[in-house]
Scaffold this motif. Structure first.
Motif, PDB file in Angstrom:
ATOM      1  N   LEU A 268     -30.966 -55.603  64.511  1.00  0.00           N
ATOM      2  CA  LEU A 268     -30.335 -55.310  63.182  1.00  0.00           C
ATOM      3  C   LEU A 268     -28.955 -55.726  63.116  1.00  0.00           C
ATOM      4  O   LEU A 268     -28.208 -55.351  62.392  1.00  0.00           O
ATOM      5  N   ASP A 271     -27.004 -56.679  59.745  1.00  0.00           N
ATOM      6  CA  ASP A 271     -27.974 -55.643  58.603  1.00  0.00           C
ATOM      7  C   ASP A 271     -27.124 -55.388  57.664  1.00  0.00           C
ATOM      8  O   ASP A 271     -25.742 -54.967  57.650  1.00  0.00           O
ATOM      9  N   HIS A 291     -26.630 -46.041  57.420  1.00  0.00           N
ATOM     10  CA  HIS A 291     -27.906 -45.884  56.602  1.00  0.00           C
ATOM     11  C   HIS A 291     -27.848 -44.809  55.485  1.00  0.00           C
ATOM     12  O   HIS A 291     -28.341 -45.108  54.277  1.00  0.00           O
TER      13      HIS A 291
END
Length: 632
Positions: A268, A271, A291
């Protein structure tokens, strides 16, 4: 069924079940489970209860649960529970279809297709047909209790079985999080929803959930849909395989897994969710924070539980700094009963003015403390006790520590200072009257020239009855059983306090009477109360009051045992050999009264010390936090 199930069945405490297993040779043997958590056959338990005249009642819910657990086994219990839940959802949505289908001869073959057709919005469940007799039993329970209530009952039992494997959000934390973050929210997302506890607490609107465990996702979806909530839950690891890409909810709540090293750090990198910095490998919780922020609309709130160390760990200080500078991190709350902290975040709106302070709150006094502090923070009002709006500039140092304990003075209630002062004065005043008036004799003189005897000789002469505790230990389940008898423990003996242990009222235990001398390995004292039994590692000496004064005996025993202080040597004192002067009863009573007052002095010193420490703590903390000031 386990011991807890049997206790519910017979309406007794768990300690009673343990006692039955020890006392009755014909008690059924375990048919499964482990040595520490054995499982028993329901028919065998029922037969034993009838045979021994024990009243019991097997509820319909218990029969459903036992049949489900017996058919699936604990390893596949979650999958089987999901199938039963899907059947309950089918019952809720198509009751007439079930009425028709239940009368057919090929029910087991036709039911999976009917259930699948009625529950197409569920995550994929096993199409394996369930036991038709079990489902008829489930349908009967649902007709009485309701589909949602039936499923909740079974979920509660499932959680009991897998309590060590499942991580559930505390109900009080869930309610606080949703009250603070979800007010007026038309949609709520939980990207690590588990069994759906946080989403169930959300006030309304569209509910979105994801969980890495397929069984958990199915059970969470069923709990929501059976309540008629507008919900969609998908399985999968939200960090690696986002189930709602591009979705931005009005509010996000989350209780993520903690301390997971294999959370996808390498795959990730780069990201787009990492707007505040790439989370270090050892900071997966900061990945969850970002997130959640990526999935909330601008101006929307995020409530996420975080390990307390995440507020101060050095590798995460850059991300914490960026969250503060951007105005995203608004509050850090220490929750009641320990455990994780609650972080409240808000996704900044472009061009808005950044807040100048971050709220830190110690809500150990109750969730209402956090709610009051949050409302005051939003309104720009003064903060209540145990809360503070800390200027962000003061936090942006080398550590960027947002721990509430770092920025709050020690918890104190200055209003308690007068009461603490009164307790200390009262305890101190009692000390002056405690010491006996003792005469100092000339060097080499002694008050008596009397023969001595021993405890063993007194017992042999019938002047003293000696008993020893039959309890080897106090099991946790017995100690928590309020229906048991009080037990005097070794700690109670040292402190002089009331009995604090509990045990079942099985025969053979030694009951303590007023005037008995009780001794442990290091102390002895005359017991004044009655109704308790002798605890583990204690001995009882019951004197003939016409020949032996209990306080006199306790004084010599106490000295021989170390006066309440453990011996430095490795061997224990043999109380049978403890020497006691043979004095007339009036002289014994005089010495006994002196011993009693000296023991009261010891107890009073202990009480005064505790009261003094409390007074000093409250006073210092009150001066530091400005709630106390010197007079004059």
């Amino acid at each position: 069924m386990n011991a807890g199930d049997i206790a519910r069945l017979a309406d007794v405490g768990r300690a009673a079940v343990s006692n039955w297993r020890r006392r009755y040779e014909d008690f059924p043997q375990p048919v499964g489970g482990t040595a520490s958590s054995p499982l028993f056959s329901l028919p065998e338990i029922e037969a034993w209860l009838r045979r021994n005249g024990k009243s019991y009642e097997v509820s319909l819910g218990d029969r459903v649960w036992q049949r489900l657990r017996g058919a699936a086994g604990d390893l596949h219990l979650g999958e089987a529970l999901g199938r039963v839940g899907a059947f309950l959802l089918y019952l809720r949505r198509d009751p007439e279809g079930w009425e028709r289908l239940s009368r057919t001869a090929d029910l087991a073959a036709r039911l999976p297709e009917a259930v699948a057709a009625a529950t197409g919005d569920l995550p994929e469940t096993s199409a394996e047909p369930a036991d038709p007799d079990l489902l008829r039993l489930v349908a009967t329970m649902a007709a009485r209790e309701g589909e949602a209530e039936t499923f909740e009952f079974l979920c509660e039992r499932y959680v009991e079985v897998h309590s060590r494997r499942l991580s559930l959000t505390r109900a009080d934390a869930a309610e606080l999080m949703t009250r603070l973050a979800c007010e007026g929210a038309g949609s709520v997302l939980d990207p690590a929803c588990g069994l759906g506890t946080l989403l169930l607490a959300a006030p309304g609107g569209r509910l979105l959930g994801q969980d890495a465990g397929e069984e958990a996702a199915v059970l969470a979806a069923l709990r929501l849909l059976l309540r008629g909530r507008d919900a969609a839950v998908v399985p999968g690891d939200a960090l690696r395989h986002d189930g709602f890409p591009g979705t931005q909810a009005d509010a996000v709540v989350c209780d993520p897994p903690f301390n997971e090293r294999a959370w996808g750090h390498e795959e990730l990198v780069g990201d787009p969710r990492w707007q505040y910095g790439t989370p270090p490998r050892g900071e997966p919780e900061l990945a969850w924070v970002q997130h959640c922020l990526a999935h909330v609309r601008t101006g929307g709130l995020v409530a996420i539980l975080m390990p307390a160390a995440a507020a101060s760990r050095r590798p995460g200080r850059r991300i914490r700094s960026n969250l503060l500078r951007a105005g995203a991190l608004r509050a850090v709350v220490t929750l009641p009963s320990g455990g994780p902290d609650l972080w409240l975040l808000r996704r900044p709106e472009p061009g808005e003015r950044r807040p100048a302070a971050v709220l830190v709150t110690d809500a150990s006094g109750g969730p209402e403390v956090a709610e009051a502090a949050w409302r005051a923070y939003l309104a720009g009002a003064p903060q209540p006790p145990a809360s503070r709006a800390v200027p962000i500039i003061d936090v942006l140092d080398d550590e960027v520590d947002v721990s509430p304990a770092r920025h709050l003075s020690p918890r104190s209630d200055a209003r308690g200072y007068p009461a603490a002062l009164d307790r200390f004065r009262e305890a101190s005043a009692a000390l002056a009257a405690a010491p006996p008036d003792l005469e100092v004799l000339a060097e080499g003189a002694a008050d008596w020239d009397a023969p001595v005897t021993t405890i063993a000789e007194l017992a042999k002469a019938g002047l003293l009855a000696v008993s020893h505790s039959t309890l080897r230990a106090l099991p946790e389940e017995d100690a928590a059983d309020e229906a048991g008898v009080p037990v005097l423990t070794a700690d109670d003996l040292l402190s002089g306090g009331p009995p604090t242990g509990r045990a079942t009222g099985a025969g053979g235990q030694v009951t303590v009477r007023p005037g008995d001398v009780v001794a442990s390995a290091v102390a002895a004292r005359v017991v004044r109360a009655e109704g308790a039994v002798l605890g583990p590692q204690l001995s009882l000496f019951r004197a003939d009051p016409g020949h032996l004064d209990p306080d006199f005996l306790a004084g010599f025993l106490r000295f021989a045992l170390g006066g309440g202080r453990p011996h430095l040597g490795s061997s224990r004192v043999d109380v049978r050999r403890v020497r006691v002067p043979r004095l007339p009863l009036p002289a014994q009573r005089a010495y006994g009264a002196a011993f009693r007052r000296l023991l009261a002095l010891e107890d009073g010193l202990r009480e005064a010390s505790a009261a003094g420490e409390e007074l000093a703590r409250v006073g210092v903390e009150g001066l530091i936090d400005g709630r106390l000031r010197p007079r004059g």
